[in-house]
Design a protein around this motif. Structure first.
Motif, PDB file in Angstrom:
ATOM      1  N   UNK A   1     -13.256  -8.163  -7.142  1.00 28.16           N
ATOM      2  CA  UNK A   1     -13.078  -8.955  -8.500  1.00 28.16           C
ATOM      3  C   UNK A   1     -11.616  -8.384  -8.465  1.00 28.16           C
ATOM      4  N   UNK A   2     -10.593  -9.286  -8.869  1.00 28.23           N
ATOM      5  CA  UNK A   2      -8.892  -9.585  -8.652  1.00 28.23           C
ATOM      6  C   UNK A   2      -8.465  -9.504 -10.291  1.00 28.23           C
ATOM      7  N   UNK A   3      -7.396  -7.767 -10.173  1.00 28.61           N
ATOM      8  CA  UNK A   3      -6.779  -7.580 -10.868  1.00 28.61           C
ATOM      9  C   UNK A   3      -5.461  -8.718 -11.256  1.00 28.61           C
ATOM     10  N   UNK A   4      -5.281  -8.724 -10.151  1.00 26.09           N
ATOM     11  CA  UNK A   4      -3.908  -9.657 -10.195  1.00 26.09           C
ATOM     12  C   UNK A   4      -3.034 -10.485  -9.162  1.00 26.09           C
ATOM     13  N   UNK A   5      -1.867  -9.767  -9.181  1.00 29.20           N
ATOM     14  CA  UNK A   5      -0.778 -10.339  -7.899  1.00 29.20           C
ATOM     15  C   UNK A   5       0.194  -8.990  -7.575  1.00 29.20           C
ATOM     16  N   UNK A   6       0.346  -8.160  -6.184  1.00 31.98           N
ATOM     17  CA  UNK A   6       1.450  -8.050  -6.544  1.00 31.98           C
ATOM     18  C   UNK A   6       2.699  -8.537  -5.840  1.00 31.98           C
ATOM     19  N   UNK A   7       4.105  -8.326  -6.457  1.00 29.54           N
ATOM     20  CA  UNK A   7       4.626  -9.684  -6.074  1.00 29.54           C
ATOM     21  C   UNK A   7       5.824  -9.234  -5.510  1.00 29.54           C
ATOM     22  N   UNK A   8       6.120  -9.240  -4.077  1.00 30.70           N
ATOM     23  CA  UNK A   8       7.415  -8.257  -3.226  1.00 30.70           C
ATOM     24  C   UNK A   8       8.303  -8.787  -2.606  1.00 30.70           C
TER      25      UNK A   8
ATOM     26  N   UNK B   1      -7.833   0.874  -6.343  1.00 29.95           N
ATOM     27  CA  UNK B   1      -7.791  -0.174  -6.231  1.00 29.95           C
ATOM     28  C   UNK B   1      -7.449  -0.528  -4.943  1.00 29.95           C
ATOM     29  N   UNK B   2      -7.786  -1.919  -4.444  1.00 30.53           N
ATOM     30  CA  UNK B   2      -7.806  -2.595  -3.495  1.00 30.53           C
ATOM     31  C   UNK B   2      -6.662  -3.311  -2.307  1.00 30.53           C
ATOM     32  N   UNK B   3      -5.880  -3.117  -1.991  1.00 24.70           N
ATOM     33  CA  UNK B   3      -4.556  -4.537  -1.483  1.00 24.70           C
ATOM     34  C   UNK B   3      -4.602  -5.748  -0.667  1.00 24.70           C
ATOM     35  N   UNK B   4      -4.390  -6.364  -0.838  1.00 20.07           N
ATOM     36  CA  UNK B   4      -4.303  -7.076   0.667  1.00 20.07           C
ATOM     37  C   UNK B   4      -5.367  -8.643   1.049  1.00 20.07           C
TER      38      UNK B   4
ATOM     39  N   UNK C   1       1.113  -0.921   0.618  1.00 16.40           N
ATOM     40  CA  UNK C   1      -0.375   0.180  -0.203  1.00 16.40           C
ATOM     41  C   UNK C   1       0.973   1.654   0.105  1.00 16.40           C
ATOM     42  N   UNK C   2       1.845   0.709   0.505  1.00 14.24           N
ATOM     43  CA  UNK C   2       3.212   2.603   0.353  1.00 14.24           C
ATOM     44  C   UNK C   2       3.632   2.542  -0.585  1.00 14.24           C
TER      45      UNK C   2
END
Length: 377
Positions: A340-347, A313-316, A265-266
């Motif tokens: 409705x998920x758009x995809x994934x954040x890869x950290x 967008x919502x995250x998490x 989110x940051x």
């Protein structure tokens, strides 16, 4: 498969088990012992095999499951009662009658083998134990013990002596135990590294399908491996949450790790807008390798517009951690709208500021949303 639901624990012994159908053939091998969550129980009541089926005393349920057992000597029946249902077992029968206590509903379940009576005690098959409570009963590796792993329905406060997890590649020297289990919760954990143990006050649900994970790797690149504990916090429709703990075992210090949701989110700014009949989702990702992504959802503006999709967008909603090639990583979802998920954040994490910090972050669309990626820089 229907299971009795959890309720407040009651512990009444089975009494007065008089003449009733008895077992017909039992293995003549040395008596087996019984353990629940790694601890010996009921030393005078031995599990046994009858034909190809493994049997355990019904009284074992009282060691971990919130149920009242009551023997009806007149009708030669054993009832198992919780605050939500009452099940009736009859020695010699391979069926179980279940009646809901709050309604008139009920059903009959077929068992994998008949209920047996031996020396005045009722025995049920391992499969029946699973049907009733979700627990797993099976021979231990030693071959002389039958082990019941109670899963997430137990109400006992028994301390598990068997580890919940052993770190791969640690030669069995890095283990994780629960300090106590209380109902459906693990109350504290004990980490063992090279024979030394230390307690932590972490708590998590006891989810039999999502056990804790344990890794042993040098994720902060200081030349000394850390113990990484990943705990499942729960799952549901469109939701799955985990938490991670990174411990330096030489000093038993836990490193600060920002949650994937907080770190993402940051590092990510987002904006959702309407372009005629389309919905446009724009993401800007900071981190060591900044990037921008735009997804265009054609013809979706009529699906409630921004009232449905929101303006950011919502995250998490779905978050998972893992250790790959000595690196701590995380994945967390990006949603447009509620579910409705758009995809994934890869950290990727790295050492910094006295703990672990975000290194890189990138967006990976789902197979079903990749077609909507309009521009990527």
């Amino acid at each position: 498969m229907k299971k009795i639901l959890t309720a407040s624990a009651l512990a009444l012994l089975i009494a007065g088990c008089a003449a009733a159908p008895t077992i017909d053939s039992v293995s003549a091998a040395a008596p087996l012992t019984l353990s629940v969550d790694g601890q010996p129980v009921l030393p005078k009541l031995h599990p046994f095999h009858s034909g190809k089926l493994l049997y355990v005393p019904a009284r074992a349920l009282l060691e971990y499951y919130p149920v009242e057992l009551k023997w009806d000597n007149a009708h030669k029946k054993l009832s198992l009662t919780t605050n939500s249902s009452r099940s009736v077992l009859s020695p010699g029968s391979s069926a179980m009658q279940v009646q809901y206590t709050q309604t008139d509903g009920g059903y009959k379940d077929k068992l994998e083998g008949p209920v047996l009576l031996k020396e005045g005690h009722v025995y049920v098959s391992a499969g029946t134990v699973s049907l009733l409570t979700g627990a797993e009963a099976k021979p231990a590796a030693s071959g002389d013990t039958v082990s019941i792993t109670s899963g997430d329905v137990s109400t006992s406060v028994r301390v598990l002596k068997e580890p919940l997890a052993i770190a791969a590649g640690s030669s069995g020297k890095v283990k994780l135990y629960t300090a106590r289990k209380e109902g459906s919760t693990y109350k504290g954990f004990i980490l063992e590294v090279n024979g030394r143990k230390y307690s932590f006050n972490w708590e998590s649900p006891r989810l039999v399908s999502y056990p804790p994970e344990l890794h042993y790797a040098d994720v902060d690149d200081d030349g000394k491996p850390e113990a990484i504990v990943i705990l499942s916090l729960g799952t549901g429709t469109g939701i799955s949450q985990e938490e991670v703990h990174v411990v330096k075992p030489e000093v038993w210090k836990e490193l600060a790790v920002p949650t994937a949701e907080k770190a993402a989110s940051a590092a990510v700014s987002s904006r959702i807008t309407l372009d005629n009949s389309d919905v446009v989702v724009r993401l800007e990702l900071a981190g060591a390798a900044p990037s921008k992504v735009t997804l265009r959802l054609p013809g979706r503006a009529g699906d409630g517009g921004l009232d449905h999709f929101g303006t950011e967008a919502g995250i998490g909603a779905v978050t998972h951690y893992k250790v790959v090639n000595g690196k701590l990583k995380a994945e967390t979802s990006v949603n447009a709208g509620i579910e409705e998920s758009m995809g994934t954040l890869m950290l990727d994490y790295k050492a910094g500021n006295g703990g672990m910090v975000l290194d890189t972050i990138r967006f990976q669309p789902h197979d079903t949303t990749e077609q909507y990626v309009e521009k990527e820089q």
